[in-house]
Enzyme design. Structure first.
Site, PDB file in Angstrom:
ATOM      1  N   LYS A  75       0.966  -1.449  -0.178  1.00  0.00           N
ATOM      2  CA  LYS A  75       0.111   0.021   0.131  1.00  0.00           C
ATOM      3  C   LYS A  75       1.172   1.227  -0.055  1.00  0.00           C
ATOM      4  CE  LYS A  75      -3.366  -0.433  -0.500  1.00  0.00           C
ATOM      5  NZ  LYS A  75      -4.006  -0.913  -1.929  1.00  0.00           N
ATOM      6  N   GLY A  93       1.510   2.554  -3.211  1.00  0.00           N
ATOM      7  CA  GLY A  93       1.221   3.262  -4.202  1.00  0.00           C
ATOM      8  C   GLY A  93       2.100   2.397  -5.499  1.00  0.00           C
ATOM      9  N   HIS A 126       6.176  -8.174  -2.833  1.00  0.00           N
ATOM     10  CA  HIS A 126       6.654  -7.556  -1.564  1.00  0.00           C
ATOM     11  C   HIS A 126       7.581  -7.738  -0.525  1.00  0.00           C
ATOM     12  CE1 HIS A 126       3.173  -4.920  -1.996  1.00  0.00           C
ATOM     13  NE2 HIS A 126       2.059  -5.644  -2.397  1.00  0.00           N
TER      14      HIS A 126
END
Length: 309
Positions: free
Chosen positions: A61, A63, A123
């Site tokens: 989270k 962008g 991630h």
């Protein structure tokens, strides 16, 4: 299974906020859901990077969805025409597959069928990337964001899934406490950011470090920098404007493919990736005490790095 049950039994474990059925396991300083950790361990040893690969990396989270649209748009750009716009029919998640999700589905995936240049996203912290990625000439684009806005966006995102599964929303105060302690998927946030920041200083030709706030403040300049880094410079201003329009929050949010359906791999509604996209939205949710606490953590974590968030 790459990591045995006995290995998981010896790891620190915490409840995953926003996921009533999920538990986070700490591995080498970072927190993972068990399926993600199994996939990450497999990918670390088995993923073979190509020099032409492009990897989008981020904490959650920050962008990322904007970059998931911008990167394939730039890489496949052939001028102002909707005829070659994959964003019309595909959610950005489908245009840049996740390395963890790939290895979650198959611990020995065949990636040879993906045409070059291959686009991937992750991630995972830098320390968890395969040596193949670290030692190849592939390029990494990293995007980060003010941790206060990151937290608020993550809290909304996790609760959107909870609502979809008809579960109760996770309280803001409890989620904030966990975030401050670094206990969230692929957290701690600050450690994640610092790893990529330090590597970008060592290898700026290979790792482009972007801030969401700078993208919002100077979208033309930042997109031109991104395009040049990817080896697809946008020379004409009309092309820059067109790419920005195609990938704009307003347009993407209004496309039918992003308004309906659920991502089959992660269970999040397509629409949950498009909430507000604002800078400073934390002011609508955090108290001044919370703001000051997270700012203090940020200053401490980033001290001496030369990075300012």
């Amino acid at each position: 299974m790459e990591a045995s049950k006995s290995v998981f039994g010896g790891l620190a474990r915490e409840r995953c906020w926003g996921d009533s059925n999920g538990e986070l396991y700490q591995w080498q300083g970072f927190w993972y859901l068990q399926p993600h950790l199994e996939a990450a361990i497999a990918a670390k040893s088995r993923f073979q990077a190509h020099d032409e690969d492009i990897l989008l990396a981020s904490s959650m989270k920050t962008g990322t969805t904007w970059l998931k649209a911008l990167i394939p748009c730039i890489m496949n750009y052939k001028g102002p025409s909707e005829d070659n716009d994959p964003l019309i029919k595909h959610h950005p998640n489908a245009l840049i597959p996740s390395i963890v999700q790939i290895f979650q589905e198959d611990l020995n995936p065949d990636l040879s069928i993906i045409p070059s240049p291959r686009l991937f996203r992750t991630h995972l912290p830098f320390s968890m990337l395969s040596d193949s990625i670290k030692n190849s000439a592939c390029k990494i684009v990293y995007i980060t964001r003010d941790p206060k806005d990151t937290f608020v966006s993550l809290w909304h995102f996790m609760n959107a899934k909870a609502r979809l599964e008809e579960e109760e929303a996770y309280p803001l105060n409890e989620a904030f406490e966990s975030f401050c302690k670094g206990i969230h998927p692929f957290g701690p946030f600050h450690d994640h950011v610092v790893q990529y920041w330090k590597e970008s200083l060592k290898k700026p030709e290979r790792i482009l470090f972007l801030k969401y706030e700078e993208l919002k403040r100077d979208p033309k300049g930042q997109v031109q920098k991104l395009a040049s880094f990817l080896g697809r410079p946008l020379v004409e201003e009309v092309d820059v404007d067109d790419v920005l329009w195609r990938c704009s929050f307003e347009r993407l949010k209004d496309l039918e493919v992003n308004k309906v359906g659920v991502d089959p791999r992660v269970g999040f509604a397509h629409s949950s990736y498009y909430r507000r996209g604002l800078v400073g939205d934390w002011k609508n949710h955090l108290t001044m005490e919370m703001k000051e606490r997270l700012d203090k953590i940020t200053r401490t974590k980033l001290e001496g790095s030369g990075l300012d968030l």
